[in-house]
Write a protein that holds these residues in place. Structure first.
Motif, PDB file in Angstrom:
ATOM      1  N   ALA A  55       0.831  -1.309   0.284  1.00 50.36           N
ATOM      2  CA  ALA A  55       0.350  -0.112   0.223  1.00 50.36           C
ATOM      3  C   ALA A  55       0.680   1.219  -0.284  1.00 50.36           C
ATOM      4  O   ALA A  55      -0.051   2.098  -0.053  1.00 50.36           O
ATOM      5  N   THR A  56       2.357   1.136   0.445  1.00 47.53           N
ATOM      6  CA  THR A  56       3.262   2.448   0.412  1.00 47.53           C
ATOM      7  C   THR A  56       4.005   2.538  -1.131  1.00 47.53           C
ATOM      8  O   THR A  56       4.228   3.097  -1.194  1.00 47.53           O
ATOM      9  N   VAL A  57       3.579   2.130  -1.946  1.00 48.14           N
ATOM     10  CA  VAL A  57       4.231   2.315  -3.882  1.00 48.14           C
ATOM     11  C   VAL A  57       3.012   2.501  -3.723  1.00 48.14           C
ATOM     12  O   VAL A  57       1.574   2.170  -3.894  1.00 48.14           O
ATOM     13  N   THR A  58       3.182   3.508  -4.835  1.00 47.42           N
ATOM     14  CA  THR A  58       2.468   4.166  -5.554  1.00 47.42           C
ATOM     15  C   THR A  58       1.968   4.381  -6.935  1.00 47.42           C
ATOM     16  O   THR A  58       2.723   2.927  -7.225  1.00 47.42           O
ATOM     17  N   ARG A  59       1.513   4.386  -7.110  1.00 46.32           N
ATOM     18  CA  ARG A  59       1.032   3.572  -8.843  1.00 46.32           C
ATOM     19  C   ARG A  59       2.270   3.901  -9.809  1.00 46.32           C
ATOM     20  O   ARG A  59       2.211   2.754 -10.269  1.00 46.32           O
ATOM     21  N   ARG A  60       2.668   5.195 -10.178  1.00 46.34           N
ATOM     22  CA  ARG A  60       4.200   5.086  -9.920  1.00 46.34           C
ATOM     23  C   ARG A  60       5.468   4.584  -9.851  1.00 46.34           C
ATOM     24  O   ARG A  60       6.277   3.585 -10.743  1.00 46.34           O
ATOM     25  N   GLY A  61       5.411   4.082  -8.413  1.00 47.19           N
ATOM     26  CA  GLY A  61       6.344   2.817  -7.753  1.00 47.19           C
ATOM     27  C   GLY A  61       6.361   1.605  -8.594  1.00 47.19           C
ATOM     28  O   GLY A  61       7.045   1.350  -8.454  1.00 47.19           O
ATOM     29  N   VAL A 187       2.860  12.758   5.382  1.00 39.61           N
ATOM     30  CA  VAL A 187       3.541  12.396   4.459  1.00 39.61           C
ATOM     31  C   VAL A 187       4.535  11.912   3.993  1.00 39.61           C
ATOM     32  O   VAL A 187       5.609  13.032   4.022  1.00 39.61           O
ATOM     33  N   ARG A 188       5.414  10.717   4.207  1.00 36.20           N
ATOM     34  CA  ARG A 188       7.163  11.215   3.753  1.00 36.20           C
ATOM     35  C   ARG A 188       7.107  10.238   2.895  1.00 36.20           C
ATOM     36  O   ARG A 188       6.750   8.633   2.593  1.00 36.20           O
ATOM     37  N   GLY A 189       7.594   9.734   2.064  1.00 34.21           N
ATOM     38  CA  GLY A 189       8.065   9.540   0.625  1.00 34.21           C
ATOM     39  C   GLY A 189       9.567  10.593  -0.031  1.00 34.21           C
ATOM     40  O   GLY A 189      10.108  10.651   0.955  1.00 34.21           O
ATOM     41  N   ASP A 190       9.680   9.997  -1.898  1.00 35.12           N
ATOM     42  CA  ASP A 190      10.554   9.820  -1.752  1.00 35.12           C
ATOM     43  C   ASP A 190      10.384  11.170  -3.058  1.00 35.12           C
ATOM     44  O   ASP A 190       9.484  11.420  -3.265  1.00 35.12           O
ATOM     45  N   VAL A 191      11.722  11.485  -3.587  1.00 33.72           N
ATOM     46  CA  VAL A 191      11.199  13.168  -4.516  1.00 33.72           C
ATOM     47  C   VAL A 191      10.772  11.922  -6.095  1.00 33.72           C
ATOM     48  O   VAL A 191      10.337  12.832  -6.385  1.00 33.72           O
ATOM     49  N   PHE A 192      11.292  11.208  -6.165  1.00 33.13           N
ATOM     50  CA  PHE A 192      10.773  10.688  -7.170  1.00 33.13           C
ATOM     51  C   PHE A 192       8.909  10.220  -7.191  1.00 33.13           C
ATOM     52  O   PHE A 192       8.449   9.719  -8.018  1.00 33.13           O
ATOM     53  N   GLY A 193       8.364  10.053  -5.643  1.00 32.10           N
ATOM     54  CA  GLY A 193       7.056  10.052  -6.224  1.00 32.10           C
ATOM     55  C   GLY A 193       6.516   8.238  -5.805  1.00 32.10           C
ATOM     56  O   GLY A 193       5.507   7.750  -6.811  1.00 32.10           O
ATOM     57  N   LEU A 194       7.857   7.369  -5.635  1.00 33.02           N
ATOM     58  CA  LEU A 194       7.951   6.144  -5.930  1.00 33.02           C
ATOM     59  C   LEU A 194       6.729   5.956  -4.239  1.00 33.02           C
ATOM     60  O   LEU A 194       5.932   4.729  -5.062  1.00 33.02           O
ATOM     61  N   LEU A 195       7.312   5.873  -3.333  1.00 30.11           N
ATOM     62  CA  LEU A 195       6.548   5.888  -2.010  1.00 30.11           C
ATOM     63  C   LEU A 195       6.302   6.618  -1.325  1.00 30.11           C
ATOM     64  O   LEU A 195       6.226   7.626  -1.510  1.00 30.11           O
ATOM     65  N   ARG A 196       5.268   6.313  -0.636  1.00 34.42           N
ATOM     66  CA  ARG A 196       4.204   7.126   0.223  1.00 34.42           C
ATOM     67  C   ARG A 196       3.771   6.891   1.735  1.00 34.42           C
ATOM     68  O   ARG A 196       2.470   5.759   1.395  1.00 34.42           O
ATOM     69  N   ARG A 197       4.448   6.839   2.986  1.00 30.81           N
ATOM     70  CA  ARG A 197       3.880   6.210   3.941  1.00 30.81           C
ATOM     71  C   ARG A 197       3.572   7.516   4.041  1.00 30.81           C
ATOM     72  O   ARG A 197       3.367   8.565   4.501  1.00 30.81           O
ATOM     73  N   VAL A 198       1.977   6.863   5.536  1.00 35.15           N
ATOM     74  CA  VAL A 198       1.302   8.245   5.706  1.00 35.15           C
ATOM     75  C   VAL A 198       0.805   7.765   7.140  1.00 35.15           C
ATOM     76  O   VAL A 198       0.670   6.944   7.568  1.00 35.15           O
ATOM     77  N   VAL A 199       0.931   9.249   8.082  1.00 34.10           N
ATOM     78  CA  VAL A 199       0.570   8.806   9.009  1.00 34.10           C
ATOM     79  C   VAL A 199      -0.783  10.043   9.247  1.00 34.10           C
ATOM     80  O   VAL A 199      -0.971  11.153   9.398  1.00 34.10           O
TER      81      VAL A 199
END
Length: 453
Positions: A55-61, A187-199
């Motif tokens: 679930a932390t992996v975005t569509r781009r990831g 939201v914590r993630g990366d500059v590439f938009g591949l991962l997205r961790r949400v609290v």
């Protein structure tokens, strides 16, 4: 003594009481190992962990992972280094993304709203305080706050332990409505938009954007100044409005005997009154979009913006209806309201404006005639009916709606019209009341003074 098989007696040692109580030797007890969870339970745990990670992996990831696996498979099957190099590059990018997304989000947020009520066009902001609740410096993150269902994103810099950072989020007050705030997410993630961790925090607030209103003179045209009540033709033995004297009838209240008249006439005379009641005002705001002009306008011309279920004429009509109802409530008058199918009931003018904020037109809803008929059936003792509608209502329909009002009631028709409307600028007065046409709510007080009777 017992005999052995060879005939010689075999001595048997005697067992004393103490010896008889000694239990047989038992080896040292070792606690059994905790058995692993059964296969289905372990599979469920592993499956939930994998689902959370996925679930932390975005569509781009996910697209990047699919390309990585595909390139690695093609490179392994064909031996082409280009595909293998592509897979290796994507693997490095994924590892960098994982490294950037790692870490906790030890933050607490505080949503501060100095006001929860605004008028259309007023500047409004929501202030959010972000505080690092840990003793160590936290990494930068992104704060998201849902504003009317759309996430507003703000970058939060790296904060030392215990430090706080204020965040200001503008609110859309260009149109009337109720703005829903929340939830909030870190939201914590990366500059590439591949991962997205949400609290996520379950923050929820409502902000009301009121229609523009004006203060009106009192009373409204056609409404009596009834401090004690409005007289009716019904006679009663006890009320405030004295009518006449009549002969005493057994059962009459002796408190109402008029002794001076009794002494002159020689027979008992009692006072008779007319029944009084407070005047009731009914305000009807047409809710069918066909009663308003909806084409040939721009949000800037009306100043209120637009969305589904509204138009510039409808916004002017809402402002006029809200001004009238709020003024009646401020003066503690009895009023019933049907605002585009919504019954407005409130004990204060601010409560009235809160309930006018989300009012919208609905396609297929009852038109002005049906709404007037319904109000007359529910409130037959109404003394003043205020009809608020748009420029597309023809004079014949307006006269028909006025005839459907309660018997003996005065009708005040408030017609909203935008300047570019092809319909007539004014309408003839009604036989039971007056008609005023306004292009802006600011014209309403002057228009009502012109028809005061």
């Amino acid at each position: 003594m017992s005999e052995a098989s060879g005939g010689r007696p075999t001595p048997v040692p005697a067992l004393g009481p103490a010896a008889a109580e000694v239990p047989p030797a038992v080896p040292h007890a070792v606690p059994p190992p905790v058995p692993p969870p059964p296969g289905p339970a372990r599979a469920r745990l592993d499956g939930s962990a994998l689902a959370a990670a996925w679930a932390t992996v975005t569509r781009r990831g996910r697209v990047a992972l699919a390309v990585l696996v595909g390139a690695a498979l093609v490179g392994w099957l064909t031996g082409w280094r280009e595909w293998t190099g592509l897979a290796a590059g994507l693997a490095v990018v994924m590892l960098v993304a994982v490294a950037m997304a790692l870490g906790r989000s030890p933050v607490a947020i505080d949503l501060d709203l100095a006001r929860t009520r605004f008028v259309v066009g007023d500047p409004a902001v929501a202030r959010v305080g972000v505080r690092n609740v840990s003793g160590r410096r936290m990494l930068p993150l992104r704060l998201e706050l849902d504003v009317d269902g759309l996430p507003a994103q703000v970058r939060v810099p790296s904060l030392p332990g215990g430090a706080a950072h204020p965040v200001v989020i503008p609110l859309p007050t260009h149109r009337r409505g109720v703005i829903e705030l929340g939830p909030a997410r870190a939201v914590r993630g990366d500059v590439f938009g591949l991962l997205r961790r949400v609290v996520q925090w379950p923050v929820h607030e409502q902000v009301y954007v009121h229609p523009r209103t004006v203060q009106l003179p009192d009373p409204l045209p056609g409404r009596a100044r009834d401090l004690e009540g409005e007289e009716s033709a019904i006679r009663t033995a006890s009320d405030l409005s004295f009518h006449t004297l009549r002969d005493y009838v057994p059962g009459d209240d002796r408190r109402f005997i008029h002794w001076k008249s009794t002494a002159r006439s020689g027979t008992l005379q009692v006072r008779e009154f007319l029944q009084t009641h407070r005047s009731l005002v009914a305000v009807v705001l047409a809710g069918n979009p066909d009663d308003y002009r909806a084409a040939g306008w721009s949000p800037g011309a009306a100043g209120d913006g637009s969305d589904a279920g509204t138009s510039p004429e409808f916004e002017v009509a809402v402002s006029c209806a809200a001004s009238i109802v709020a003024e009646l409530v401020r003066r503690h008058r009895d009023v019933v309201v049907d605002a585009a199918g919504s019954a407005i009931r409130a004990a204060s003018d601010q409560g009235v404006l809160d309930r006018f904020s989300p009012v919208r037109t609905v396609a297929g809803s009852p038109d002005l005639l049906a709404m007037t008929r319904q109000v007359a059936r529910r409130h037959p003792r109404t003394s003043l009916v205020v009809l608020v509608f748009g420029s597309t209502v023809e004079p014949a329909r307006l006269r028909a709606a006025a005839r459907l009002g309660p018997t003996g009631a005065t009708v005040l028709a408030v017609r909203a019209r935008v300047p570019d409307s092809p319909h007539p600028a004014t309408l003839a007065p009604l036989s039971t009341g007056a008609v005023v046409t306004v292009e802006d709510v600011a014209q309403l007080p002057l228009a009502l003074r012109g028809v005061r009777r």
